[in-house]
Design an enzyme around this catalytic site. Structure first.
Site, PDB file in Angstrom:
ATOM      1  N   ASP A   1      19.375  72.402 -23.189  1.00  0.00           N
ATOM      2  CA  ASP A   1      18.888  72.942 -24.458  1.00  0.00           C
ATOM      3  C   ASP A   1      18.537  71.911 -25.522  1.00  0.00           C
ATOM      4  O   ASP A   1      17.402  71.475 -25.637  1.00  0.00           O
ATOM      5  CB  ASP A   1      19.898  73.959 -25.005  1.00  0.00           C
ATOM      6  CG  ASP A   1      20.121  75.122 -24.048  1.00  0.00           C
ATOM      7  OD1 ASP A   1      19.772  74.981 -22.867  1.00  0.00           O
ATOM      8  OD2 ASP A   1      20.627  76.166 -24.458  1.00  0.00           O
TER       9      ASP A   1
ATOM     10  N   GLU B   1      33.277  77.797 -22.448  1.00  0.00           N
ATOM     11  CA  GLU B   1      31.928  77.308 -22.126  1.00  0.00           C
ATOM     12  C   GLU B   1      31.880  75.780 -22.135  1.00  0.00           C
ATOM     13  O   GLU B   1      31.287  75.160 -21.262  1.00  0.00           O
ATOM     14  CB  GLU B   1      30.945  77.883 -23.150  1.00  0.00           C
ATOM     15  CG  GLU B   1      29.496  77.604 -22.855  1.00  0.00           C
ATOM     16  CD  GLU B   1      28.571  78.256 -23.880  1.00  0.00           C
ATOM     17  OE1 GLU B   1      27.350  78.173 -23.681  1.00  0.00           O
ATOM     18  OE2 GLU B   1      29.057  78.836 -24.875  1.00  0.00           O
TER      19      GLU B   1
END
Length: 803
Positions: A539, A773
């Site tokens: 990202d 995460e």
């Protein structure tokens, strides 16, 4: 007559011109239409999933499953219009606002997740909601032609309750979704005792709701009962349907104890679907919903029994309930623990029981997070967004609460773990993903199939872009499966692998031979500190500040080398000599250490790096836009990028995960003169080393832990991610086994990194109840969404040293 002839000629010419222009316009429109349809047309190769293999006869043991990872507990069949079953609960006293059903981070549960799940026959889950401890278990029993029987047991008790515990309502429901019939069977007019039904895939069946007991020994428990019988508005609206049906007009009246009011479903005062359906243009019912509400004082135990009509001859009269269910559960637990040790050997490696239980939970959360989805993607085409072909997908999900859908680059990491537990299941999942291939050879990076999945996705991420790739991590899992893969399986998937690989080569190629660049970078360079590269999976990891055709992305170069290596190995297994030679040649070129040096070694960084049109000095500054017109109020201030040094073609000054890719994917030779510098960057606390694992970006980078926009916190800019740490450990393990001058150093770094990563993930699980995460590089604390079994569960393979 000559002037008239001239006019006639002009008229004819004009008509001809109009016809030609019309034909050109029509041809252009036809070409746009043809291109658009091609982008959403399935690939013509035969299916990678064997036709019929998902059904109850071909795969009875997998037909039923917990294939609804987005709900706390529910089961369905692997069929497009499945019969759906599930659980909701409500701790009375706060109205219906705290009705639990779909996994939501905002629910604030202190823990939920599978403690044991074998991916097939049974599972044990623990849910902690305030002082309430729920345990959900299921066991399946084979028999008949429709996937067999199954039973649930839900136990509820209060822990550390201060003051009188609230009443607890448990809601068990069954719903059809477009096919099949359900028939309620009531006891005393208010208690839904059983449901009989029939669907195409299940034949006749009976679902029985047994009376609650005070314990698993079967002592009776007082309860109040309510039921709901209504048209189902669609699975994505079930929570709202039940919430809207709740009424406070009910009284709990246990013998000899005070009465208490409680909320319950009121089957006689339900609103029309259209009143609360956000898509009121389509208020028609999709199926039938029957719900059984039990309200009681914990502790209690409840059982639900599903019996297939065709399994009766195999049942020998004994229902899977009570003592029989207890015995079956005990057998499954024993078998699971034995198989876990045989597979991963953690006891032999000296891990104590608490850490082994943690590893069991990590594996189980991945297996219990496998979902079966049906629907179509939305795809951006030259004619605007179009629905892709209707398809099905069997896939694990990264997070049941935040990402309960399929992600292409996550799934390869998931299947590395699944493949060690259940080879056939991993092969099946990979085949499902390859069947998503379009005629162009593209697989959408995010799979948002069906209305339930769409409700969990922000609108800006719903439409998939056909130029956007994702790392082909499925090939990591395939490489692991390759030695034992059946010939017919490889023969089915090979045409799709070839088309997929060709798509990457065609659409992601760089300006120079043997270079690659991710397409689909953010084009609005004024808004972002560094335009994101969603396609890479990393990202907001810093790339060239000004996207251009001159970019060379190191990680994609390495992924393409891996792809050539794996496809070459598949072609060799299939005796496809010409294809094998082609892929091996590509592998040799992309793995050539001298070429890698030439394209990606940045002397000024002393590391491998991306190359592109880059400025080393950019910052976000507040900017006050001018009013739209005199007298109008000024717009809100905006953060806008300020470029303080003009960009030029250069290596990108970002030392982090991307710099490690030649090591991560095994391109660097054990005797490479660059390997010492890469190992130094790994082991340096000024660069990537932390006591919790390798951080994603060195603190010396100008982008380290910097926000990308006003609302975009840093993501891959310093945090510790388990998937990349797994690849690093796998690579270090390999270098520690290979002859070379860095062998001992690689072994030392490997041992220390493995200890740091395992210790921190386990510590955070113990402290918080979840895997996360990613992890903070300064404190080790879990960050991002939770629970995140996903690739964080690779810690199990790290513990087992299984690379």
């Amino acid at each position: 007559g000559k002037p008239n002839q001239g006019r006639s000629a002009l008229t004819v010419a004009a008509v001809v011109l109009a016809v030609v222009l019309g034909l050109i316009a029509t041809t252009a429109e036809w070409n746009r239409w043809r291109e658009a349809t091609r982008l959403v047309t399935p690939h013509p190769a035969p299916s990678a999933v064997t036709p019929g293999s998902m059904g109850p006869l071909a795969s009875p043991q997998r037909f039923w499953g917990t294939y609804r990872p987005q709900v706390y507990f529910g089961m369905k069949t692997r069929s497009p219009r499945a019969l759906v079953t599930g659980l909701m609960w409500l701790q009375q006293g706060e109205g219906g606002s705290n009705l639990r059903h779909t996994c939501e981070q905002s629910d604030g549960l202190s823990r939920y997740g599978w403690l044991m799940h074998d991916g097939e026959k049974f599972g044990v889950q623990e849910i902690r909601d305030g002082g309430l401890l729920l345990k959900t278990t299921f066991v399946k029993r084979p028999g008949g032609d429709h996937g067999g029987d199954w039973s649930w047991r839900i136990t509820a008790k209060m822990e550390k309750a201060v003051g009188p515990a609230p009443l607890l309502s448990l809601f068990f429901y069954v719903a059809t979704d477009g096919q099949g019939t359900l028939q309620p069977h009531l006891e005393n007019g208010t208690r839904l005792a059983a449901v009989t039904g029939m669907t195409e895939e299940l034949g006749n069946f009976t679902l029985t709701f047994l009376h609650p007991t005070a314990d698993t020994e079967g002592n009776p428990k007082y309860a109040s009962y309510n039921y709901l019988d209504m048209p189902s508005p669609g699975l994505h609206l079930l929570t709202e349907a039940v919430r809207r049906s709740l009424s406070s007009h009910f009284v709990f009246t246990p013998p000899g104890r005070p009465q208490r009011r409680f909320f319950a479903v009121n089957g006689f005062a339900r609103p029309p679907v259209a009143e609360w359906d956000p898509d009121a243009s389509q208020p028609t019912a999709r199926g039938h919903l029957l719900l059984h509400q039990v309200t009681l004082d914990p502790p209690a135990s409840l059982e639900v029994v599903f019996e297939s009509g065709s399994a009766a001859p195999d049942r020998a009269g004994e229902r899977l309930a009570g003592a029989a269910l207890t015995a079956a559960l005990e057998d499954h637990v024993t078998a699971f623990e034995r198989r876990f040790e045989e597979t991963f050997g953690l006891s032999r490696k000296g891990f104590p029981a608490p850490q082994r239980r943690f590893a069991q939970a990590a594996l189980s959360d991945v297996l219990g997070g496998i979902g079966y989805f049906h629907g179509h993607s939305l795809v951006q085409t030259p004619r605007g967004p179009l629905p892709g072909a209707e398809t099905t997908l069997l896939t694990a999900v990264p997070s049941r609460s935040f990402f309960p859908r399929g992600f292409l680059w996550d799934e390869g990491f998931h299947q590395l773990l699944v493949a060690r537990w259940d080879v056939a299941l991993a092969r099946e999942v990979l085949a499902h993903w390859l069947d998503l291939l379009t005629a162009d050879g593209w697989i959408p990076r995010e799979q948002i199939l069906g209305e339930e999945a769409r409700t969990k996705v922000p609108p800006e991420f719903l439409v998939q872009h056909t130029d956007t790739a994702n790392p082909p991590t499925l090939l990591l899992a395939l490489e692991r499966l390759l030695p034992d893969a059946p010939h017919d399986y490889l023969r089915r998937i090979f045409p799709r692998l070839r088309a997929w690989h060709a798509w990457y080569n065609r659409t992601q190629a760089g300006a120079l031979p043997h270079t690659f660049r991710w397409r689909g970078r953010d084009s609005d360079t004024h808004r972002f500190l560094n335009p994101k590269t969603l396609a890479s999976g990393l990202d907001d990891y810093p790339r060239a500040s000004h996207p251009s055709t001159h970019e060379r992305h190191l990680d994609l170069h390495c992924w393409m080398a891996l792809a050539a290596r794996v496809l070459g190995a598949v072609a060799e297994r299939l005796n496809e000599d010409e294809a094998a030679a082609e892929y091996r040649a590509a592998e040799r070129a992309l793995s050539d250490n001298a070429l890698l040096d030439q394209l990606h070694w940045a002397p000024e960084l002393g590391a491998f790096a991306d190359y592109g049109n880059h400025s080393t000095s950019v910052a976000l500054r507040w900017h006050q836009p001018q009013p739209e017109a005199p007298g109008h109020p000024p717009p809100a201030p905006q953060l806008v990028r300020e470029v303080r040094e003009p960009p030029r073609l250069r290596f990108v000054d970002a030392l982090g995960y991307v710099s490690l890719f030649p090591l991560l994917l095994g391109l660097l030779r054990p005797d490479s003169p660059r390997l010492p510098a890469v190992l130094s960057a790994i082991r340096s606390e000024q660069h990537l080393w932390t006591q919790f694992g390798l951080r994603s970006l060195a603190p010396g980078s100008p982008f380290y832990m910097r926000r990308n926009t006003q609302h975009d916190p840093p993501y891959w800019r310093g945090s510790v991610w388990v998937n990349i740490n797994y690849l690093a450990l796998q690579a270090l393990w390999g270098y520690s086994q290979a002859e070379g001058p860095q062998r001992e150093r690689a072994a030392d770094i490997y041992r220390e990194l493995r200890h740091n990563l395992v210790a921190n993930v386990y510590r955070q699980f113990t402290d918080s109840g979840f895997m996360w995460e990613n992890y903070n590089d300064r404190s080790g604390r879990g960050q991002g969404c939770r629970p995140f079994a996903g690739w964080t569960a690779l810690v199990v393979l790290v513990m087992a040293e299984d690379y």
